[in-house]
Write an enzyme that holds these catalytic residues in place. Structure first.
Site, mmCIF file in Angstrom:
data_model
loop_
_atom_site.group_PDB
_atom_site.id
_atom_site.type_symbol
_atom_site.label_atom_id
_atom_site.label_comp_id
_atom_site.label_asym_id
_atom_site.label_seq_id
_atom_site.Cartn_x
_atom_site.Cartn_y
_atom_site.Cartn_z
ATOM 1 C CG ASN A 4 -1.904 -1.159 1.178
ATOM 2 O OD1 ASN A 4 -2.106 -1.756 0.118
ATOM 3 N ND2 ASN A 4 -2.483 -1.490 2.316
ATOM 4 C CG HIS A 50 4.033 -1.629 -4.679
ATOM 5 N ND1 HIS A 50 2.842 -2.297 -4.831
ATOM 6 C CD2 HIS A 50 4.987 -2.454 -5.183
ATOM 7 C CE1 HIS A 50 3.072 -3.491 -5.398
ATOM 8 N NE2 HIS A 50 4.356 -3.608 -5.603
ATOM 9 C CB THR A 83 -2.626 -8.648 -1.276
ATOM 10 O OG1 THR A 83 -2.096 -8.589 -2.608
ATOM 11 C CG2 THR A 83 -2.036 -9.836 -0.552
HETATM 12 P P1 OAD Z 1 -6.280 -5.556 -5.123
HETATM 13 O O1 OAD Z 1 -7.316 -4.507 -5.348
HETATM 14 O O2 OAD Z 1 -5.746 -6.266 -6.297
HETATM 15 O O3 OAD Z 1 -6.876 -6.681 -4.162
HETATM 16 C C1 OAD Z 1 -7.539 -6.345 -2.984
HETATM 17 C C2 OAD Z 1 -7.844 -7.632 -2.241
HETATM 18 O O4 OAD Z 1 -8.395 -7.270 -0.980
HETATM 19 C C3 OAD Z 1 -8.846 -8.562 -2.919
HETATM 20 O O5 OAD Z 1 -8.322 -9.880 -2.911
HETATM 21 C C4 OAD Z 1 -10.110 -8.474 -2.056
HETATM 22 O O6 OAD Z 1 -10.794 -9.715 -1.937
HETATM 23 C C5 OAD Z 1 -9.523 -8.102 -0.710
HETATM 24 N N1 OAD Z 1 -10.431 -7.288 0.128
HETATM 25 C C6 OAD Z 1 -11.294 -6.316 -0.258
HETATM 26 N N2 OAD Z 1 -11.918 -5.787 0.796
HETATM 27 C C7 OAD Z 1 -11.433 -6.433 1.883
HETATM 28 C C8 OAD Z 1 -11.692 -6.361 3.293
HETATM 29 N N3 OAD Z 1 -12.559 -5.493 3.785
HETATM 30 N N4 OAD Z 1 -10.990 -7.198 4.106
HETATM 31 C C9 OAD Z 1 -10.107 -8.074 3.612
HETATM 32 N N5 OAD Z 1 -9.832 -8.197 2.313
HETATM 33 C C10 OAD Z 1 -10.481 -7.399 1.465
HETATM 34 O O7 OAD Z 1 -5.119 -4.882 -4.259
HETATM 35 P P2 OAD Z 1 -3.617 -5.389 -4.003
HETATM 36 O O8 OAD Z 1 -3.553 -6.867 -3.971
HETATM 37 O O9 OAD Z 1 -3.090 -4.637 -2.847
HETATM 38 O O10 OAD Z 1 0.543 -1.797 -7.335
HETATM 39 O O11 OAD Z 1 -2.899 -4.876 -5.306
HETATM 40 C C11 OAD Z 1 -1.524 -5.092 -5.450
HETATM 41 C C12 OAD Z 1 -0.892 -4.011 -6.268
HETATM 42 O O12 OAD Z 1 -1.598 -3.880 -7.502
HETATM 43 C C13 OAD Z 1 -0.970 -2.620 -5.686
HETATM 44 O O13 OAD Z 1 0.029 -2.368 -4.735
HETATM 45 C C14 OAD Z 1 -0.812 -1.743 -6.883
HETATM 46 C C15 OAD Z 1 -1.750 -2.483 -7.827
HETATM 47 O O14 OAD Z 1 -1.500 -2.390 -9.155
HETATM 48 C C16 OAD Z 1 1.074 -0.769 -8.034
HETATM 49 O O15 OAD Z 1 0.473 0.267 -8.251
HETATM 50 C C17 OAD Z 1 2.484 -1.011 -8.497
#
Ligand code: OAD
Ligand code: ZN
Length: 225
Positions: A88, A105, A172
């Site tokens: 994040n 990141h 994530t």
């Molecule tokens: P994503 O938006 O890809 O994934 C979010 C995850 O959080 C999903 O698997 C949801 O199921 C879960 N989620 C949503 N709400 C939730 C809650 N209340 N409690 C628990 N889980 C929940 O986000 P990231 O995996 O962080 O990189 O994305 C990774 C990277 O992709 C980011 O850092 C960014 C993006 O492109 C860059 O910008 C380089």
């Protein structure tokens, strides 16, 4: 017990910050390749700066939630034996009081001067081309890692994963590398806490499903009991 916790956008979702890939997520309204690559920045710096300016501004409207606070309790108990590695770019872990946090990141509240290479804590906008406090040039970019750039401090993360007894992935989707591979690099036990199964869910020894504000405090309570 040495623990590495990886966090993603899901841990900040209940604080009111939009995730990337959930419906209504940040990437839905934007092609990542148009706002989160060095090429996009070279082509249209204003567009990229405005996208990140809006996200930096959104930070002043939100507060850490019970999941961030639970990780602070864990750090109080474990000290140097806990490392939070976050994808994040928000600062909700720090706002909650976490001190051992590594942003692979980068951070929204940091500006990086492309002229003199200095980094500065930054809370305002960048789209208007403010002068770098160090060199005076107008070349500040968001200090975030874009697609095609190398995440920060991977040596440190690799070593921590190699030495950990437990690796926990929180909120994530597990589609962006290298973070998606951490479950394979971790030497110890592995646990996923996520609303929905991530892309790598089956690689974890244990998975729990639900909102971070419930799962993370429950898990920390269990560990500290
Ligand atoms: P994503 O938006 O890809 O994934 C979010 C995850 O959080 C999903 O698997 C949801 O199921 C879960 N989620 C949503 N709400 C939730 C809650 N209340 N409690 C628990 N889980 C929940 O986000 P990231 O995996 O962080 O990189 O994305 C990774 C990277 O992709 C980011 O850092 C960014 C993006 O492109 C860059 O910008 C380089
Ligand atoms: Zn400078």
């Amino acid at each position: 017990m040495r623990i590495v916790v990886l966090t993603g956008a899901g841990i900040s979702a209940e604080s009111g910050l939009t995730t990337f890939r959930d419906s209504g997520g940040l990437w839905e309204g934007h092609d990542p390749m148009q706002v989160a690559t060095p090429e996009a920045y070279a082509d249209d710096p204003g567009l990229v700066q405005r996208f990140y300016d809006a996200r930096r501004a959104a930070l002043s409207q939100v507060e850490p939630n019970a999941a961030h606070h639970a990780l602070v309790r864990l750090e109080d108990a474990l000290g140097d034996d806990l490392l939070v590695v976050t994808q994040n770019v928000d600062d909700l872990h720090e706002q909650a009081g976490s001190r051992r946090v590594h942003h692979i990141h980068g951070r929204l509240r940091s500006a990086w001067c492309t002229r003199c290479d200095e980094r500065h804590d930054w809370h305002g906008p960048l789209a208007d081309g403010p002068a770098c406090p160090a060199c005076g040039a107008s070349g500040l970019r968001p200090d975030v890692v874009w697609f095609g750039e190398i995440p920060y401090g991977m040596d440190l993360v690799e070593q921590a994963l190699d030495e950990c007894d437990l690796f926990v992935s929180i909120g994530t989707s597990g589609v962006v590398y290298p973070a998606a591979a951490f479950v394979h690099w971790a030497r110890g036990a592995t646990l996923e806490l996520n609303l929905e199964p991530s892309a790598g869910a089956t690689d974890f020894a244990e998975s729990r499903r639900g909102p971070a504000t419930r799962l993370v405090p429950e898990w920390v309570d269990e560990l500290l009991a």
